[in-house]
Enzyme design. Structure first.
Site, PDB file in Angstrom:
ATOM      1  N   TYR A 144      47.710  31.817  26.527  1.00 15.07           N
ATOM      2  CA  TYR A 144      47.451  30.545  25.860  1.00 15.07           C
ATOM      3  C   TYR A 144      48.633  29.626  26.119  1.00 15.07           C
ATOM      4  O   TYR A 144      49.782  30.062  26.004  1.00 15.07           O
ATOM      5  CB  TYR A 144      47.274  30.785  24.356  1.00 15.07           C
ATOM      6  CG  TYR A 144      47.009  29.532  23.553  1.00 15.07           C
ATOM      7  CD1 TYR A 144      45.757  28.928  23.575  1.00 15.07           C
ATOM      8  CD2 TYR A 144      48.004  28.954  22.769  1.00 15.07           C
ATOM      9  CE1 TYR A 144      45.507  27.779  22.835  1.00 15.07           C
ATOM     10  CE2 TYR A 144      47.763  27.813  22.027  1.00 15.07           C
ATOM     11  CZ  TYR A 144      46.514  27.224  22.061  1.00 15.07           C
ATOM     12  OH  TYR A 144      46.269  26.085  21.321  1.00 15.07           O
ATOM     13  N   ASP A 247      56.089  29.949  30.556  1.00 10.08           N
ATOM     14  CA  ASP A 247      55.795  29.422  29.227  1.00 10.08           C
ATOM     15  C   ASP A 247      56.451  30.327  28.187  1.00 10.08           C
ATOM     16  O   ASP A 247      55.912  31.363  27.795  1.00 10.08           O
ATOM     17  CB  ASP A 247      54.281  29.324  29.012  1.00 10.08           C
ATOM     18  CG  ASP A 247      53.959  28.698  27.660  1.00 10.08           C
ATOM     19  OD1 ASP A 247      54.900  28.412  26.891  1.00 10.08           O
ATOM     20  OD2 ASP A 247      52.758  28.509  27.371  1.00 10.08           O
ATOM     21  N   LYS A 275      58.452  27.013  19.412  1.00  8.31           N
ATOM     22  CA  LYS A 275      58.511  27.831  18.184  1.00  8.31           C
ATOM     23  C   LYS A 275      59.911  28.211  17.668  1.00  8.31           C
ATOM     24  O   LYS A 275      60.472  27.537  16.820  1.00  8.31           O
ATOM     25  CB  LYS A 275      57.655  29.058  18.421  1.00  8.31           C
ATOM     26  CG  LYS A 275      56.224  28.635  18.831  1.00  8.31           C
ATOM     27  CD  LYS A 275      55.210  29.664  18.572  1.00  8.31           C
ATOM     28  CE  LYS A 275      53.837  29.207  19.037  1.00  8.31           C
ATOM     29  NZ  LYS A 275      52.765  29.467  18.109  1.00  8.31           N
TER      30      LYS A 275
HETATM   31  N1  PMP Z   1      52.296  28.252  24.772  1.00 13.30           N
HETATM   32  C1  PMP Z   1      52.251  29.439  24.149  1.00 13.30           C
HETATM   33  C2  PMP Z   1      52.641  30.673  24.895  1.00 13.30           C
HETATM   34  C3  PMP Z   1      51.835  29.518  22.820  1.00 13.30           C
HETATM   35  O1  PMP Z   1      51.772  30.711  22.227  1.00 13.30           O
HETATM   36  C4  PMP Z   1      51.493  28.325  22.142  1.00 13.30           C
HETATM   37  C5  PMP Z   1      51.047  28.331  20.682  1.00 13.30           C
HETATM   38  N2  PMP Z   1      50.740  29.525  20.133  1.00 13.30           N
HETATM   39  C6  PMP Z   1      51.571  27.111  22.826  1.00 13.30           C
HETATM   40  C7  PMP Z   1      51.977  27.107  24.141  1.00 13.30           C
HETATM   41  C8  PMP Z   1      51.236  25.822  22.158  1.00 13.30           C
HETATM   42  O2  PMP Z   1      52.224  25.486  21.238  1.00 13.30           O
HETATM   43  P1  PMP Z   1      51.933  24.513  20.027  1.00 13.30           P
HETATM   44  O3  PMP Z   1      51.004  25.201  19.095  1.00 13.30           O
HETATM   45  O4  PMP Z   1      53.314  24.254  19.443  1.00 13.30           O
HETATM   46  O5  PMP Z   1      51.364  23.264  20.590  1.00 13.30           O
END
Ligand code: PMP
Length: 449
Positions: A144, A247, A275
């Site tokens: 994701y 990512d 995060k």
């Molecule tokens: N990349 C990864 C690997 C994630 O786990 C997430 C959210 N769980 C995101 C991008 C998107 O981040 P956000 O919810 O802060 O937009």
């Protein structure tokens, strides 16, 4: 039986009357009777509106790395808020935060701040496309990367039976509202499959703008990369002049101060962070190697955000990185996480439940099934009913992992070894209860009851 006590139910009614389905993010809606409303969090705990306390193993799905309401971070944020937050100009704290991020991750040359992981990956992909003049994006099944159109294909919600063959996977669109044309710019591949990756590069290498990859499957049980896999992405991206985007939104500042790049010894062209960078405050970053910086500085590739680099976010990042680098936070996370992973595996063996604890001590998943999954397709055999029944029982006992087994359990520096004992006991009792209800309690436990 509903998860909600009477006050929580009342508050959820109010939530539903005003927020669509009572939530501000689709993933948070667990049904009208099971979606909780939280009053507050402190350290490793959260409290619902009925005053029930839970040991929090969701950690907001990653951001809470020090603990909720960390006093040092809170103080820094309050001071920043008193001095004004957003100026339409670069500000002092933003510069300090950028210095702290670059010092922590080491490999990158420059960063830009955004507010969320979604913004960071969206801009990273645009930059990669603008840099190389190519459109095709490669992503991995079960990964994701945020809620924008470019990447909502074969995330952890996609049915494994609909993914096509391993060497010619079909990108599965997981939302309505995405123009069909977007799909033609995405290729999906099984994680940890070097042969499939090589095959795609052999056929389309010169069309690929970027490969975007989570260092570990932070949205699918925490599955780790097999030795050589991230290196293969690095090698092929370099060979074909495609951009490697790591990512690190979940792994960054969580697997250690250098995130997945350091843990697995791989240097991307671009990485995205969010995060754990802000311990619960919205701050994110796109980090770039020197080549990418040069390309971006030439201009013509848009990135923007009114709130990006704001004072509160920057203060949160500075304070969080300070705590992570000057205290024993990572040792504590590792100790608690390891004790949990080992304790859970022991319980599975004791109860004769086929299963594996997967991932990293700061972010791990529990797979109920045969074998050791190395990619998303292997998760098809997960006994989600047993898992959900177990976690349901744990939440009723005051311990809260995510009810959806794809989402890993997260540990933070405020969790203690006393919490570990409580968590393992709750899991053990809840698992026995779930097995008994399913009629599959092993005979030695049956007799003991
Ligand atoms: N990349 C990864 C690997 C994630 O786990 C997430 C959210 N769980 C995101 C991008 C998107 O981040 P956000 O919810 O802060 O937009």
């Amino acid at each position: 039986m509903s998860m909600q006590g009477p006050r929580t139910a009342e508050w959820f009614e109010r939530a539903r009357a005003n927020l669509v389905n009572g939530v501000s993010s689709g993933f948070r809606y667990l049904g009208d009777e099971d979606t909780l409303v939280i009053d507050r969090g402190q350290g490793g705990y959260v409290w619902d509106m009925d005053g029930n306390r839970y040991i929090d193993l969701q950690c907001a799905w990653g951001p809470i790395i020090l603990g909720h309401a960390d006093p040092f971070v809170t103080e820094a944020v309050v001071t920043a808020a008193r001095e004004g937050t957003t100026f339409a100009m670069t500000q002092r704290r933003e510069v300090e935060a950028a210095e702290a991020v670059l010092k922590a991750i080491k490999w990158a040359d420059r960063i830009r701040f955004t507010n969320t992981g979604t913004e960071a990956t969206m801009h990273a992909i645009r930059l990669a496309r603008g840099w190389g003049g190519r459109d095709l994006i490669v992503k991995f099944e079960g990964h994701y990367h945020g809620a924008h159109d470019y990447v909502l294909f074969t995330t952890a919600g996609a049915p494994p039976a609909h993914l096509g063959s391993r060497l010619r996977p079909i990108p599965y669109q997981v939302s309505s509202g995405i123009p069909d044309a977007i799909r033609s710019f995405v290729r999906t591949l099984p994680f940890n499959d070097i042969e499939a990756l090589q095959d795609l590069f052999d056929d389309h290498g010169h069309e690929i703008a970027a490969v975007i990859v989570e260092p570990a499957c932070g949205n699918a049980f925490g599955i780790l990369p097999e030795s050589g896999f991230l290196e293969a992405i690095r090698r092929l991206c370099s060979e074909y002049e495609a951009v490697m985007i790591l990512d690190e939104v979940k792994t960054g500042f969580r697997f250690g101060i250098g995130g997945g790049a350091e843990t697995f010894g791989v240097t991307p062209d671009i990485a995205t962070y969010a995060k754990s960078l802000g311990n619960g405050f919205p701050v994110a970053a796109i980090a770039l190697g020197a080549d990418m910086v040069e390309g971006w500085q030439l201009g013509g590739i848009a990135q923007a955000g009114t709130f990006s680099g704001n004072g509160v976010a920057s203060a949160a990042a500075i304070a969080t990185l300070d705590r992570l680098t000057t205290t024993d936070a990572y040792d504590r996370i590792e100790k608690v996480g390891r004790a949990l992973m080992e304790g859970i595996q022991r319980i599975l063996v004791e109860y004769g439940v086929e299963g594996q604890v997967l991932g990293h001590p700061s972010m791990f998943g529990i797979f109920f099934g045969d074998g050791r999954p190395t990619e998303y397709r292997d998760l098809a055999g997960h006994d989600a009913r047993l898992y959900t029944a177990m976690v349901d029982g744990m939440i009723r006992r005051g311990v809260m992992p995510c009810i959806d087994g794809r989402e890993p359990w997260f540990t933070c520096a405020s969790h203690t070894m006393e919490d570990v004992a409580v968590i393992l006991e709750a899991m053990s009792d809840a698992l026995v209860e779930a097995l008994a209800r399913a009629g599959s309690l092993p005979s030695h436990l049956d007799e003991a009851e």
